[in-house]
Structure formats: C-alpha cells, structure tokens
Motif scaffolding. Structure first.
Motif, PDB file in Angstrom:
ATOM      1  N   LEU A  23       0.779  -1.233   0.000  1.00 15.92           N
ATOM      2  CA  LEU A  23       0.000   0.000   0.000  1.00 15.92           C
ATOM      3  C   LEU A  23       0.820   1.297   0.000  1.00 15.92           C
ATOM      4  N   PRO A  24       1.932   1.406   0.758  1.00 21.65           N
ATOM      5  CA  PRO A  24       2.667   2.675   0.727  1.00 21.65           C
ATOM      6  C   PRO A  24       3.138   3.066  -0.673  1.00 21.65           C
ATOM      7  N   GLU A  25       3.707   2.115  -1.414  1.00 26.64           N
ATOM      8  CA  GLU A  25       4.163   2.429  -2.777  1.00 26.64           C
ATOM      9  C   GLU A  25       2.985   2.777  -3.681  1.00 26.64           C
ATOM     10  N   LEU A  26       1.887   2.044  -3.543  1.00 25.20           N
ATOM     11  CA  LEU A  26       0.725   2.303  -4.388  1.00 25.20           C
ATOM     12  C   LEU A  26       0.127   3.675  -4.102  1.00 25.20           C
ATOM     13  N   VAL A  27      -0.052   3.994  -2.824  1.00 29.06           N
ATOM     14  CA  VAL A  27      -0.641   5.280  -2.468  1.00 29.06           C
ATOM     15  C   VAL A  27       0.243   6.433  -2.937  1.00 29.06           C
ATOM     16  N   ALA A  28       1.561   6.281  -2.806  1.00 27.65           N
ATOM     17  CA  ALA A  28       2.477   7.323  -3.263  1.00 27.65           C
ATOM     18  C   ALA A  28       2.368   7.515  -4.778  1.00 27.65           C
ATOM     19  N   ALA A  29       2.256   6.413  -5.506  1.00 27.18           N
ATOM     20  CA  ALA A  29       2.140   6.503  -6.960  1.00 27.18           C
ATOM     21  C   ALA A  29       0.817   7.130  -7.369  1.00 27.18           C
ATOM     22  N   ILE A  30      -0.258   6.773  -6.675  1.00 27.65           N
ATOM     23  CA  ILE A  30      -1.563   7.356  -6.967  1.00 27.65           C
ATOM     24  C   ILE A  30      -1.541   8.861  -6.730  1.00 27.65           C
ATOM     25  N   ALA A  31      -0.997   9.276  -5.589  1.00 24.22           N
ATOM     26  CA  ALA A  31      -0.973  10.697  -5.246  1.00 24.22           C
ATOM     27  C   ALA A  31      -0.138  11.494  -6.242  1.00 24.22           C
ATOM     28  N   ALA A  32       1.004  10.938  -6.639  1.00 22.30           N
ATOM     29  CA  ALA A  32       1.862  11.650  -7.591  1.00 22.30           C
ATOM     30  C   ALA A  32       1.179  11.808  -8.941  1.00 22.30           C
ATOM     31  N   ASP A  33       0.497  10.781  -9.381  1.00 26.26           N
ATOM     32  CA  ASP A  33      -0.179  10.864 -10.672  1.00 26.26           C
ATOM     33  C   ASP A  33      -1.420  11.753 -10.587  1.00 26.26           C
ATOM     34  N   ALA A  34      -2.187  11.626  -9.503  1.00 25.31           N
ATOM     35  CA  ALA A  34      -3.422  12.394  -9.368  1.00 25.31           C
ATOM     36  C   ALA A  34      -3.157  13.892  -9.292  1.00 25.31           C
ATOM     37  N   ALA A  35      -1.975  14.261  -8.791  1.00 25.91           N
ATOM     38  CA  ALA A  35      -1.641  15.684  -8.685  1.00 25.91           C
ATOM     39  C   ALA A  35      -1.630  16.366 -10.045  1.00 25.91           C
ATOM     40  N   GLU A  36      -1.447  15.592 -11.116  1.00 26.87           N
ATOM     41  CA  GLU A  36      -1.409  16.155 -12.469  1.00 26.87           C
ATOM     42  C   GLU A  36      -2.741  16.011 -13.204  1.00 26.87           C
ATOM     43  N   ALA A  37      -3.723  15.418 -12.571  1.00 29.41           N
ATOM     44  CA  ALA A  37      -4.992  15.141 -13.238  1.00 29.41           C
ATOM     45  C   ALA A  37      -5.969  16.306 -13.082  1.00 29.41           C
ATOM     46  N   PRO A  38      -6.878  16.475 -14.057  1.00 28.11           N
ATOM     47  CA  PRO A  38      -7.870  17.554 -13.982  1.00 28.11           C
ATOM     48  C   PRO A  38      -9.051  17.155 -13.094  1.00 28.11           C
ATOM     49  N   ALA A  39      -8.783  16.952 -11.808  1.00 31.56           N
ATOM     50  CA  ALA A  39      -9.825  16.480 -10.906  1.00 31.56           C
ATOM     51  C   ALA A  39      -9.488  16.848  -9.470  1.00 31.56           C
ATOM     52  N   GLN A  40     -10.523  16.971  -8.660  1.00 31.35           N
ATOM     53  CA  GLN A  40     -10.362  17.052  -7.218  1.00 31.35           C
ATOM     54  C   GLN A  40     -10.483  15.618  -6.696  1.00 31.35           C
ATOM     55  N   TRP A  41      -9.565  15.184  -5.898  1.00 29.92           N
ATOM     56  CA  TRP A  41      -9.516  13.770  -5.567  1.00 29.92           C
ATOM     57  C   TRP A  41      -9.183  13.517  -4.099  1.00 29.92           C
ATOM     58  N   ARG A  42      -9.543  12.352  -3.678  1.00 34.52           N
ATOM     59  CA  ARG A  42      -9.150  11.837  -2.368  1.00 34.52           C
ATOM     60  C   ARG A  42      -8.953  10.329  -2.507  1.00 34.52           C
ATOM     61  N   ILE A  43      -8.137   9.749  -1.634  1.00 36.95           N
ATOM     62  CA  ILE A  43      -7.822   8.328  -1.682  1.00 36.95           C
ATOM     63  C   ILE A  43      -8.508   7.627  -0.514  1.00 36.95           C
ATOM     64  N   LEU A  44      -9.091   6.467  -0.798  1.00 37.91           N
ATOM     65  CA  LEU A  44      -9.813   5.699   0.216  1.00 37.91           C
ATOM     66  C   LEU A  44      -9.393   4.237   0.129  1.00 37.91           C
ATOM     67  N   LEU A  45      -8.815   3.709   1.214  1.00 36.84           N
ATOM     68  CA  LEU A  45      -8.497   2.288   1.282  1.00 36.84           C
ATOM     69  C   LEU A  45      -9.737   1.539   1.763  1.00 36.84           C
ATOM     70  N   VAL A  46     -10.243   0.657   0.927  1.00 35.44           N
ATOM     71  CA  VAL A  46     -11.441  -0.127   1.273  1.00 35.44           C
ATOM     72  C   VAL A  46     -10.950  -1.469   1.787  1.00 35.44           C
ATOM     73  N   GLY A  62      -2.022   9.002   5.706  1.00 33.40           N
ATOM     74  CA  GLY A  62      -2.882  10.177   5.639  1.00 33.40           C
ATOM     75  C   GLY A  62      -3.991  10.076   4.615  1.00 33.40           C
ATOM     76  N   VAL A  63      -4.515   8.860   4.410  1.00 31.72           N
ATOM     77  CA  VAL A  63      -5.618   8.660   3.464  1.00 31.72           C
ATOM     78  C   VAL A  63      -6.810   8.063   4.202  1.00 31.72           C
ATOM     79  N   GLY A  64      -7.949   8.043   3.541  1.00 37.42           N
ATOM     80  CA  GLY A  64      -9.154   7.532   4.161  1.00 37.42           C
ATOM     81  C   GLY A  64      -9.130   6.015   4.316  1.00 37.42           C
ATOM     82  N   HIS A  65      -9.919   5.545   5.253  1.00 36.16           N
ATOM     83  CA  HIS A  65     -10.015   4.105   5.503  1.00 36.16           C
ATOM     84  C   HIS A  65     -11.476   3.740   5.684  1.00 36.16           C
ATOM     85  N   LEU A  66     -11.914   2.717   4.956  1.00 36.05           N
ATOM     86  CA  LEU A  66     -13.282   2.221   5.073  1.00 36.05           C
ATOM     87  C   LEU A  66     -13.219   0.729   5.338  1.00 36.05           C
TER      88      LEU A  66
END
Length: 325
Positions: A23-46, A62-66
């Motif tokens: 999860l740490p590597e995945l979340v870091a990769a998601i955040a880095a890529d999402a920062a360049e996307a045309p969207a408002q975003w949040r990450i949620l671990l289900v 520092g991400v959401g947890h469900l």
C-alpha cells in the motif's frame, strides 16, 4: 471540460485484503499521478479484512479508511460506490497494480469527453525475468488496449471509473453473492449494459501489474483459465437478463440455450488432445481455450454440491484449486 467548469470530484478507492506491504508504494504513486490530473480527488483504502489490517497503514499515509468486514471483493466494490459523496465519481484500482503516468487523467478526460457510465482503463501485465517463454507467449494475462472511446461489452474493475449516480439510477449494484466465487465485475458490467448503460475504453489510462513468480507456472495459468470459464458460465446462466455479444438477452430461454451449447462445445475442445496424451504439448493459446472450455462445462454439474473455500483468500471455488497465490 468547458472553460470555467469545475473539475470533477473523484474518490480513488483501493479495495484491499491483507496486502499492507504493497500500500505505501501504491498510495504514493496514486498521489503523484493524481496531482497532475484535472480532478479534485481523495484516496480511500477499502479494507476487506475482518481484522481491519489496513487501518494503521491508512492513518500513517494520511488517506481515508473504510472497513468492510463482509467477506468478498464484491462487498468492497459496492462499499466503494456507496462511499461516494454528492457528485463524486469512483475510480477503483486493485491493490497489486501500480498506476503509470497519466493514469487518472486518462480516466477522467475520457469520462468528460464521452460521459459514459463507466470508463475502463488498460492493465499492462509484466512477466518477471526467467518466466517460462511458453507461459509468457501464451496470452494468459493479456488484455486488448482498445482506442479511447471504444464502446465495450464487458467490464473489469482492476482499473476503472464508475459514475455511482448513474449506477443507482439504473438500479445496478455489485452482487455480494458473487463476492466469494468471482465474476462480480463481469456481472455488474452485464447488468449495466442491459439497463441501458454505457462502458467505454481509455487507452491513456494504464496500470501495471507486475506478475508474481507463483503465477508464472503452467499449472497456475491452466487453473486460472478453468476458473475463468467457470465464472463466465455462471454469469451467463443467471436468471437475470444480460446482454450477450450479439445483443441477445442471456436470461431468456433462447439465450440460456445458446449459452449451454457454447459450454458443451468448449468442454469438448480439449478431449482429442487428452486422448492422444499430447495436452502438455499444445500451443499456449490452445490450452487457454481448452481450459476455459472445460471450466465452462463444469459449473453446470457443480451446482449439486457446494463450493469449497480457499483458506488463503476465502474465495469459494467450484471445482479446481484456487489460483489466489
């Protein structure tokens, strides 16, 4: 998106089950890529682990947890859809994938351009060094990279964007009854299409799947092909109408008859090679087709006995050993 229009809001859901090390590597990769996307975003671990093993990881990152203790990936996928707030779109990515540059932008921009009910990105499988060339060349884990905007007739949720508002309007949800046997994403896609929904491809959204060594054996890929056949025929044989490749409702008597005819043909495909004792020497693609055919034949007989649970991943398999390794 027109000038001045607000960026779409997206919840990036990661269904996960006891894979906290990834999860740490995945979340870091998601955040880095999402920062360049045309969207408002949040990450949620289900978190689909009854013991909520991802809770501390989510807090540290520092991400959401469900927490979704109900067993099965379908329950986690449905919980992700229900976690969307207001007009949020839901993006799902499997916990063993890694997004490549432009991943989130590809999904969001395709949705903005075509306004479908779901956008399916591409998953690029990467075989580890030393993989049996027969296995690597066999197409066992290969997907077609359709041009962006191409209408699709099936859905996989490893890399996908879904509009949860449209799913609710169409009365489509992930069937938790399929959570332990597999096929809930295939079933969701069929139901979405049958209700008048649309699914399109995004060639620009790519997620990488680095295949683990345990999944590179001939025995594994054959078991996987059989299991895929089992899942597909179970979905095709369900009572609820779902559109087939020719637009025919598989829930109708005629549709079910056609499905069973395909099952019989597929199950017989491997018999000549088996009788000649040459099955192991078949071309890889032939083994894929033969395995899926055998799997399609078996579930119809397997209904008379309950599935067996896999102790590792809790999937309930119908005939063969689970391929969760």
């Amino acid at each position: 998106m027109s000038a001045g229009a607000p960026a779409p809001r997206v919840v990036i859901a990661v269904p996960t089950y006891r894979r906290t090390a990834l999860l740490p590597e995945l979340v870091a990769a998601i955040a880095a890529d999402a920062a360049e996307a045309p969207a408002q975003w949040r990450i949620l671990l289900v978190d689909n682990d009854p013991e909520a093993s991802a809770r501390e990881t989510a807090a540290a990152l520092g991400v959401g947890h469900l927490h979704v203790p109900a067993p099965g990936i379908a329950a986690a996928r449905q919980a992700a859809l229900e976690a969307a707030e207001g007009d949020e779109l839901v993006v799902m990515i499997d916990d063993d994938l890694v997004p490549e540059p432009g991943w989130l932008a590809g999904l969001v921009e395709t949705w903005q351009a075509h306004r479908p009910d779901a956008v399916m990105g591409f998953v690029r499988y990467v075989w580890p060094e030393g993989t049996d060339p027969w296995v690597a060349a066999g197409g066992f884990m290969r997907r077609t990279r359709f041009p962006t905007g191409t209408p699709l007739q099936a859905l996989s949720t490893g890399n996908v964007l879904i509009d949860p508002r449209r799913a609710r309007e169409l009365g489509v949800a992930f069937d938790v009854a399929l959570g332990l046997s597999g096929g809930s994403d295939l079933d969701f896609g069929h139901r979405l299409l049958a209700a008048g929904g649309t699914i399109v491809a995004s060639a620009e959204s790519v997620a990488r799947d680095d295949i683990v060594a345990a999944r590179t054996t001939r025995a594994f890929v054959h078991r996987r092909a059989v299991c895929q056949g089992q899942v597909r025929v179970r979905i095709m044989s369900r009572d609820e109408p779902a559109l087939g490749a020719r637009g025919e409702a598989r829930g109708t008597p005629r549709g079910r008859a056609r499905a069973r005819a395909r099952v019989r043909r597929g199950g017989a495909a491997r018999a000549p090679a088996r009788r000649r004792g040459r099955e192991r020497h078949l071309p890889a693609q032939a083994v894929v087709r033969a395995g899926q055919g055998a799997g399609r034949a078996r579930p119809l007989r397997a209904r008379v006995r309950p599935p067996r649970p896999c102790s590792a991943c809790r999937s309930r398999i119908l005939i063969t050993a689970c391929y969760c390794a």
